[in-house]
Design an enzyme around this catalytic site. Structure first.
Site, PDB file in Angstrom:
ATOM      1  N   ASP A  50      16.841   1.671  21.747  1.00  0.00           N
ATOM      2  CA  ASP A  50      17.837   0.719  21.230  1.00  0.00           C
ATOM      3  C   ASP A  50      17.168  -0.500  20.597  1.00  0.00           C
ATOM      4  O   ASP A  50      17.661  -1.036  19.604  1.00  0.00           O
ATOM      5  CB  ASP A  50      18.753   0.250  22.372  1.00  0.00           C
ATOM      6  CG  ASP A  50      19.604   1.391  22.883  1.00  0.00           C
ATOM      7  OD1 ASP A  50      20.052   2.201  22.063  1.00  0.00           O
ATOM      8  OD2 ASP A  50      19.806   1.471  24.102  1.00  0.00           O
ATOM      9  N   GLY A  51      16.056  -0.929  21.209  1.00  0.00           N
ATOM     10  CA  GLY A  51      15.342  -2.091  20.669  1.00  0.00           C
ATOM     11  C   GLY A  51      14.928  -1.820  19.224  1.00  0.00           C
ATOM     12  O   GLY A  51      15.054  -2.693  18.356  1.00  0.00           O
ATOM     13  N   ASN A 123      24.370  -6.466  19.178  1.00  0.00           N
ATOM     14  CA  ASN A 123      24.752  -6.424  20.599  1.00  0.00           C
ATOM     15  C   ASN A 123      25.535  -7.664  21.020  1.00  0.00           C
ATOM     16  O   ASN A 123      26.658  -7.555  21.469  1.00  0.00           O
ATOM     17  CB  ASN A 123      23.506  -6.367  21.485  1.00  0.00           C
ATOM     18  CG  ASN A 123      23.079  -4.953  21.802  1.00  0.00           C
ATOM     19  OD1 ASN A 123      23.785  -3.993  21.487  1.00  0.00           O
ATOM     20  ND2 ASN A 123      21.927  -4.811  22.429  1.00  0.00           N
ATOM     21  N   GLU A 124      24.871  -8.816  20.921  1.00  0.00           N
ATOM     22  CA  GLU A 124      25.522 -10.028  21.424  1.00  0.00           C
ATOM     23  C   GLU A 124      24.832 -11.298  20.965  1.00  0.00           C
ATOM     24  O   GLU A 124      23.685 -11.302  20.555  1.00  0.00           O
ATOM     25  CB  GLU A 124      25.579 -10.042  22.960  1.00  0.00           C
ATOM     26  CG  GLU A 124      24.312 -10.376  23.704  1.00  0.00           C
ATOM     27  CD  GLU A 124      23.272  -9.286  23.719  1.00  0.00           C
ATOM     28  OE1 GLU A 124      22.255  -9.464  23.024  1.00  0.00           O
ATOM     29  OE2 GLU A 124      23.430  -8.285  24.405  1.00  0.00           O
ATOM     30  N   ASP A 152      25.691 -21.217  33.620  1.00  0.00           N
ATOM     31  CA  ASP A 152      24.427 -20.787  32.996  1.00  0.00           C
ATOM     32  C   ASP A 152      24.587 -20.516  31.504  1.00  0.00           C
ATOM     33  O   ASP A 152      23.650 -20.675  30.732  1.00  0.00           O
ATOM     34  CB  ASP A 152      23.918 -19.495  33.649  1.00  0.00           C
ATOM     35  CG  ASP A 152      23.194 -19.762  34.960  1.00  0.00           C
ATOM     36  OD1 ASP A 152      23.204 -20.932  35.403  1.00  0.00           O
ATOM     37  OD2 ASP A 152      22.614 -18.821  35.531  1.00  0.00           O
ATOM     38  N   ALA A 164      25.171  -3.552  27.185  1.00  0.00           N
ATOM     39  CA  ALA A 164      23.846  -4.166  27.334  1.00  0.00           C
ATOM     40  C   ALA A 164      23.942  -5.380  28.271  1.00  0.00           C
ATOM     41  O   ALA A 164      24.411  -5.271  29.395  1.00  0.00           O
ATOM     42  CB  ALA A 164      23.296  -4.507  25.944  1.00  0.00           C
ATOM     43  N   ASN A 166      25.918  -7.849  28.504  1.00  0.00           N
ATOM     44  CA  ASN A 166      27.291  -8.092  28.964  1.00  0.00           C
ATOM     45  C   ASN A 166      27.610  -7.325  30.246  1.00  0.00           C
ATOM     46  O   ASN A 166      28.223  -7.858  31.171  1.00  0.00           O
ATOM     47  CB  ASN A 166      28.250  -7.688  27.833  1.00  0.00           C
ATOM     48  CG  ASN A 166      29.675  -7.571  28.287  1.00  0.00           C
ATOM     49  OD1 ASN A 166      30.351  -8.564  28.497  1.00  0.00           O
ATOM     50  ND2 ASN A 166      30.144  -6.336  28.456  1.00  0.00           N
ATOM     51  N   SER A 168      25.469  -6.158  32.500  1.00  0.00           N
ATOM     52  CA  SER A 168      24.676  -6.715  33.620  1.00  0.00           C
ATOM     53  C   SER A 168      25.309  -8.000  34.140  1.00  0.00           C
ATOM     54  O   SER A 168      25.166  -8.328  35.317  1.00  0.00           O
ATOM     55  CB  SER A 168      23.253  -7.052  33.171  1.00  0.00           C
ATOM     56  OG  SER A 168      22.670  -5.997  32.481  1.00  0.00           O
ATOM     57  N   ALA A 187      27.330 -17.026  35.518  1.00  0.00           N
ATOM     58  CA  ALA A 187      27.343 -17.980  36.634  1.00  0.00           C
ATOM     59  C   ALA A 187      28.222 -19.202  36.340  1.00  0.00           C
ATOM     60  O   ALA A 187      27.749 -20.347  36.365  1.00  0.00           O
ATOM     61  CB  ALA A 187      25.907 -18.407  36.984  1.00  0.00           C
TER      62      ALA A 187
HETATM   63  P1  NAP Z   1      14.382  -5.125  26.036  1.00  0.00           P
HETATM   64  O1  NAP Z   1      14.405  -6.298  26.957  1.00  0.00           O
HETATM   65  O2  NAP Z   1      13.068  -4.504  25.717  1.00  0.00           O
HETATM   66  O3  NAP Z   1      15.354  -3.955  26.565  1.00  0.00           O
HETATM   67  C1  NAP Z   1      16.651  -4.145  26.945  1.00  0.00           C
HETATM   68  C2  NAP Z   1      17.216  -2.826  27.527  1.00  0.00           C
HETATM   69  O4  NAP Z   1      18.592  -2.774  27.133  1.00  0.00           O
HETATM   70  C3  NAP Z   1      16.548  -1.549  26.983  1.00  0.00           C
HETATM   71  O5  NAP Z   1      16.520  -0.579  28.014  1.00  0.00           O
HETATM   72  C4  NAP Z   1      17.478  -1.135  25.866  1.00  0.00           C
HETATM   73  O6  NAP Z   1      17.458   0.280  25.588  1.00  0.00           O
HETATM   74  C5  NAP Z   1      18.823  -1.508  26.464  1.00  0.00           C
HETATM   75  N1  NAP Z   1      19.866  -1.730  25.471  1.00  0.00           N
HETATM   76  C6  NAP Z   1      19.824  -2.404  24.289  1.00  0.00           C
HETATM   77  N2  NAP Z   1      21.009  -2.375  23.680  1.00  0.00           N
HETATM   78  C7  NAP Z   1      21.839  -1.660  24.479  1.00  0.00           C
HETATM   79  C8  NAP Z   1      23.206  -1.281  24.396  1.00  0.00           C
HETATM   80  N3  NAP Z   1      23.977  -1.643  23.361  1.00  0.00           N
HETATM   81  N4  NAP Z   1      23.748  -0.577  25.413  1.00  0.00           N
HETATM   82  C9  NAP Z   1      23.005  -0.223  26.468  1.00  0.00           C
HETATM   83  N5  NAP Z   1      21.695  -0.553  26.612  1.00  0.00           N
HETATM   84  C10 NAP Z   1      21.123  -1.263  25.633  1.00  0.00           C
HETATM   85  O7  NAP Z   1      15.031  -5.643  24.672  1.00  0.00           O
HETATM   86  P2  NAP Z   1      15.479  -4.857  23.411  1.00  0.00           P
HETATM   87  O8  NAP Z   1      15.214  -3.394  23.566  1.00  0.00           O
HETATM   88  O9  NAP Z   1      14.948  -5.580  22.203  1.00  0.00           O
HETATM   89  O10 NAP Z   1      17.068  -5.094  23.484  1.00  0.00           O
HETATM   90  C11 NAP Z   1      17.608  -6.387  23.342  1.00  0.00           C
HETATM   91  C12 NAP Z   1      18.780  -6.448  24.275  1.00  0.00           C
HETATM   92  O11 NAP Z   1      18.332  -6.614  25.614  1.00  0.00           O
HETATM   93  C13 NAP Z   1      19.673  -7.637  24.063  1.00  0.00           C
HETATM   94  O12 NAP Z   1      20.552  -7.446  22.978  1.00  0.00           O
HETATM   95  C14 NAP Z   1      20.380  -7.722  25.407  1.00  0.00           C
HETATM   96  O13 NAP Z   1      21.596  -6.995  25.389  1.00  0.00           O
HETATM   97  C15 NAP Z   1      19.456  -7.001  26.369  1.00  0.00           C
HETATM   98  N6  NAP Z   1      19.143  -7.904  27.492  1.00  0.00           N
HETATM   99  C16 NAP Z   1      19.665  -7.580  28.690  1.00  0.00           C
HETATM  100  C17 NAP Z   1      19.463  -8.421  29.784  1.00  0.00           C
HETATM  101  C18 NAP Z   1      20.074  -8.034  31.093  1.00  0.00           C
HETATM  102  O14 NAP Z   1      20.679  -6.948  31.156  1.00  0.00           O
HETATM  103  N7  NAP Z   1      19.976  -8.857  32.116  1.00  0.00           N
HETATM  104  C19 NAP Z   1      18.733  -9.604  29.641  1.00  0.00           C
HETATM  105  C20 NAP Z   1      18.220  -9.908  28.377  1.00  0.00           C
HETATM  106  C21 NAP Z   1      18.437  -9.053  27.293  1.00  0.00           C
HETATM  107  P3  NAP Z   1      16.122   1.035  25.091  1.00  0.00           P
HETATM  108  O15 NAP Z   1      15.338   1.299  26.319  1.00  0.00           O
HETATM  109  O16 NAP Z   1      16.634   2.303  24.449  1.00  0.00           O
HETATM  110  O17 NAP Z   1      15.429   0.115  24.104  1.00  0.00           O
END
Ligand code: NAP
Length: 266
Positions: A50-51, A123-124, A152, A164, A166, A168, A187
């Site tokens: 997804d990244g 995503n967001e 927060d 993604a 959202n 969590s 929070a």
């Molecule tokens: P990353 O930190 O390397 O990975 C974030 C994880 O979220 C990866 O496993 C990614 O899948 C998965 N992901 C991304 N978009 C998704 C979606 N629409 N639905 C389900 N899972 C999804 O960062 P990144 O790969 O560049 O992705 C950026 C995203 O990380 C941000 O848009 C945000 O949504 C997410 N994020 C989540 C948290 C949290 O959950 N606490 C905190 C910060 C950011 P892949 O393994 O296939 O890449």
């Protein structure tokens, strides 16, 4: 004229191998596939997770060319095609055996004293305090002051981004074709002093959100655009709404969305 394919890869070994196979397979069908973005290509093929998909959307400046995702071992929510199935995918692509789905985007404009900045997100958009302090802002929905938020931060997620960050943060999964977006508090403080909304809101796509920072000495804010950090020291206000622009994604299995939810989240 040669038909063209744009390739976006994360360059891990497995993705490189899939890229090589794909280039050969496309060549057999008269397509020239390579990693130099061409604005007149027929398809954007993304190899990774997804990244990589999100990065490809941003790097291509949210290209109108339809995207296809090949998953090389990540969660791969946007990446429908398994890496061992690229030959079948190419043949279905050539025979146009697919549906086109829209991935909706959130539009965010940040206004500081002197400048304005515009972002699109797949995503967001996340607004958080820059440090570990509480962030305070007034949230207006279509010019109505809905809440004075303290906590927060807040996540504004697209339907396809709802699984993604959202999710969590306690938000709901939204079916990706829904015409709206989700607002999820992080929070939120609920006390006699602050009455922040503590549940997610799902709003229609024409909703106009305005965030006005409440205490100027605490306006050191971080904006996360699809996980990419943008820092501001003097935000006056932020406007958020759904963009008219979308990303076109090709889907080969009409039940792909539900299979994805079942396999990856249940
Ligand atoms: P990353 O930190 O390397 O990975 C974030 C994880 O979220 C990866 O496993 C990614 O899948 C998965 N992901 C991304 N978009 C998704 C979606 N629409 N639905 C389900 N899972 C999804 O960062 P990144 O790969 O560049 O992705 C950026 C995203 O990380 C941000 O848009 C945000 O949504 C997410 N994020 C989540 C948290 C949290 O959950 N606490 C905190 C910060 C950011 P892949 O393994 O296939 O890449």
């Amino acid at each position: 004229m040669t038909k063209k394919i744009n390739i976006f890869s994360n360059h891990y070994d497995i993705s490189e191998k899939v890229t090589e196979r794909l280039i050969q397979e496309f060549k057999l069908h008269g397509y020239e596939a390579n990693e130099n973005f061409s604005p007149d290509a027929d398809y954007n093929v993304v190899i990774g997770g997804d990244g990589t998909f999100i990065k490809a959307c941003h790097d291509s400046d949210f290209s109108d060319i339809p995207f296809i995702g090949i998953n090389t071992g990540h969660l791969g929510f946007y990446q429908e095609v398994p890496a061992n199935n690229v030959e079948l995918m190419v043949s279905r692509l050539i025979n146009k055996e697919y549906q086109v789905q829209d991935i909706k985007l959130i539009d965010c404009s940040v206004f500081t004293e002197e400048n304005s900045y515009n972002f699109l997100s797949v995503n967001e958009i996340v607004l958080k305090a820059k440090y570990t302090n509480i962030i305070h802002f007034n949230m207006y929905v279509n010019d109505i002051l809905l809440q004075s938020f303290a906590g927060d931060g807040v996540i504004f997620s697209t339907p396809s981004g709802s699984t993604a960050y959202n999710l969590s943060a306690g938000g709901a999964m939204l079916y990706q074709a829904l015409d709206g977006f989700q607002i999820t508090p992080m929070a939120p403080i609920r006390s006699s002093l602050f009455r922040s909304l503590d549940k997610s809101l799902v709003v229609p796509s024409n909703t106009q959100i305005k965030l006005i920072t409440r205490k100027r000495e605490e306006t050191f804010s971080s904006l996360g655009v699809d996980g990419m950090l943008q820092e501001f020291e003097d935000i006056n206000y932020i406007n958020i709404t759904m963009s008219d622009k979308t990303i076109k994604k090709l889907v080969f299995d009409e039940n792909w969305y539900w299979k994805n939810i079942k396999e990856k989240f249940i």
